[in-house]
Design an enzyme around this catalytic site. Structure first.
Site, PDB file in Angstrom:
ATOM      1  N   SER A 112       0.833  -1.208   0.000  1.00 39.22           N
ATOM      2  CA  SER A 112       0.000   0.000   0.000  1.00 39.22           C
ATOM      3  C   SER A 112       0.865   1.255   0.000  1.00 39.22           C
ATOM      4  CB  SER A 112      -0.897   0.010   1.235  1.00 39.22           C
ATOM      5  OG  SER A 112      -1.544   1.259   1.383  1.00 39.22           O
ATOM      6  N   GLN A 133       0.255  -0.781  -4.874  1.00 40.53           N
ATOM      7  CA  GLN A 133      -1.042  -0.120  -4.954  1.00 40.53           C
ATOM      8  C   GLN A 133      -0.855   1.386  -4.849  1.00 40.53           C
ATOM      9  OE1 GLN A 133      -3.258   0.830  -1.554  1.00 40.53           O
ATOM     10  NE2 GLN A 133      -5.050  -0.315  -2.199  1.00 40.53           N
ATOM     11  N   HIS A 281     -13.392  -2.470  -0.182  1.00 37.44           N
ATOM     12  CA  HIS A 281     -12.401  -1.987   0.788  1.00 37.44           C
ATOM     13  C   HIS A 281     -12.580  -2.643   2.155  1.00 37.44           C
ATOM     14  CE1 HIS A 281      -9.219   1.132   0.620  1.00 37.44           C
ATOM     15  NE2 HIS A 281      -9.292   1.081   1.930  1.00 37.44           N
ATOM     16  N   GLY A 314     -13.829  -9.780   2.842  1.00 37.04           N
ATOM     17  CA  GLY A 314     -14.718 -10.754   3.461  1.00 37.04           C
ATOM     18  C   GLY A 314     -14.200 -12.172   3.507  1.00 37.04           C
ATOM     19  N   ARG A 316     -12.077 -15.257   4.689  1.00 40.56           N
ATOM     20  CA  ARG A 316     -11.453 -15.570   5.973  1.00 40.56           C
ATOM     21  C   ARG A 316     -10.956 -17.010   6.065  1.00 40.56           C
ATOM     22  NH1 ARG A 316     -11.846 -10.909   6.122  1.00 40.56           N
ATOM     23  NH2 ARG A 316     -12.701  -9.514   7.716  1.00 40.56           N
ATOM     24  N   GLY A 335      -6.530  -9.303   3.415  1.00 36.78           N
ATOM     25  CA  GLY A 335      -5.738  -8.295   4.101  1.00 36.78           C
ATOM     26  C   GLY A 335      -5.663  -8.529   5.593  1.00 36.78           C
ATOM     27  N   ARG A 336      -6.794  -8.352   6.274  1.00 33.94           N
ATOM     28  CA  ARG A 336      -6.819  -8.469   7.731  1.00 33.94           C
ATOM     29  C   ARG A 336      -6.230  -9.803   8.205  1.00 33.94           C
ATOM     30  NH1 ARG A 336     -11.926  -6.099   6.776  1.00 33.94           N
ATOM     31  NH2 ARG A 336     -12.341  -4.177   7.938  1.00 33.94           N
TER      32      ARG A 336
END
Length: 383
Positions: A112, A133, A281, A314, A316, A335-336
């Site tokens: 990022s 990005q 996002h 979304g 996981r 990401g997370r």
């Protein structure tokens, strides 16, 4: 089943729980939260999990491969590491940990613009394989210089972010006074003191800053001035007029991230993008957004033969990745989940999370008796 990951943390939920115990509240809530009431955040995953897949148990079946191609490159799994801002704030040295793990496992890592490692370091750690990005600046000179740095670093793919025309309304961050470096309120100081491993590693690796943007940031700004500078520098919307000079200047693959509609997909094809990432996002911008899986299905139905379609937001788990691939995605990003991995396991978090997701995904492929990733749509149950 042979496992090469830490069996104490066999799911992203386990990593999330452990990371919450190790990261100060103000940083964890920035990572974990959506916007407004978190409606889109929860809808993304719940809608993905409505997708059902059908196995074919009695067909002739050899073995499953989880390798796949995207952007003309072959990867060892159909998922990559999505760009996440402020990674080093959430767990010290996270972008370096994840970049090295991605290169080791041959999956893409997207850096990022507003994370805590610069383009040059990302390229060094991935031997020129990191994607970048671009959070498009208002100043064309800054834009052009960042693109030139990405090109010089050997980045094969430039990802343009289109879904941040305004900053998301995030109540937790307002309450926490989130900034970089974090504001030293009494509450935040107490949170840091309660997470000694995080505090020690922050001292070891240094105060996180926007490394890629350092050359363009005036020296000596206080926190308020830095915030005003960032707002001014990145307040521009992305439109065709701003995309054209980027397309003309960038010679590598160009991807548009944040696509959520057929109209934007049509425009991306017309403007010469090589791929799109269907995304909202991570539910962090619009709390009334359509879930990414529903956007994906609509877009893939009409445009999968015209442009390479990827998806994030979304996802996981390995079954979630399989659901997305069966629904029309050629590739996925998360990401997370990876930052939960570093928060939970530090330097081992990247390897662990990748190994875990590979194992989960391969089990789904084997259970479906699906040999090739491109055959996953044949297993989709349509109502």
């Amino acid at each position: 089943m042979a496992m090469s990951f830490n069996s104490d943390y066999p799911s992203v939920d386990d990593l999330r729980t452990k990371s919450k115990s190790r990261i100060p509240k103000f940083a964890f809530e920035y990572l974990d939260g959506g916007c407004n009431e978190d409606v889109s955040l929860s809808r993304n995953t719940s809608e993905i999990r409505k997708i059902q897949l059908q196995p074919r148990y009695l067909r002739n079946y050899g073995t499953s491969s989880i390798k796949t191609k995207i952007m003309g490159m072959e990867f060892d799994a159909p998922f990559g590491i999505a760009p996440v801002g402020l990674q080093g704030l959430m767990w010290p040295n996270t972008p370096a940990i994840l970049a090295k793990a991605a290169y080791k496992h041959n999956i893409p890592f997207i850096l990022s613009t507003v994370t805590t490692m610069d383009i040059e370091k990302a390229s060094e750690l991935t031997e020129g394989n990191a994607w970048f990005q671009l959070y498009n600046p208002v100043d064309n000179a800054i834009r052009d210089n960042i693109i030139e740095r990405a090109e010089a670093a050997g980045c094969p793919v430039l990802v343009l972010l289109c879904d941040v025309p305004t900053f998301g309304y995030r109540p937790r961050d307002f309450r926490n006074g989130l900034a970089l470096p974090p504001k030293m309120t009494i509450a935040n100081i107490l949170q840091i003191l309660g997470k000694p491993t995080w505090a020690y590693n922050t001292l070891k690796y240094g105060q996180p800053t926007f490394e890629t943007l350092k050359p363009y940031t005036p020296e000596g700004l206080n926190l308020k001035q830095l915030g005003a500078f960032m707002d001014k520098t990145f307040s521009g919307r992305l439109n065709e007029e701003k995309i054209k000079p980027i397309r003309d200047k960038w010679k590598g693959k160009l991807v548009l991230k944040g696509v959520a509609s057929e109209q934007d997909t049509q425009d991306a094809i017309r403007m010469g993008f090589d791929g799109i990432i269907v995304s909202n996002h991570g539910g962090r911008q619009l709390d009334a957004a359509q879930s990414t899986i529903n956007s994906l299905q609509e877009i893939a139905l009409k445009y999968s033969d015209q442009i390479e379609i990827m998806m994030d937001s979304g996802l996981r788990s390995g079954p979630d990745i399989a659901r997305a691939m069966a629904s029309g995605a050629k590739f996925t990003f998360m990401g997370r989940s990876f930052v939960y991995g570093t928060g939970a396991l530090g330097n081992k978090g990247g390897d662990h999370t990748i190994d875990m997701l590979k194992t989960q995904f391969k089990q789904v492929m084997d259970q479906l008796c699906c040999e090739r990733i491109e055959d996953l749509p044949n297993h989709l149950i349509t109502n």
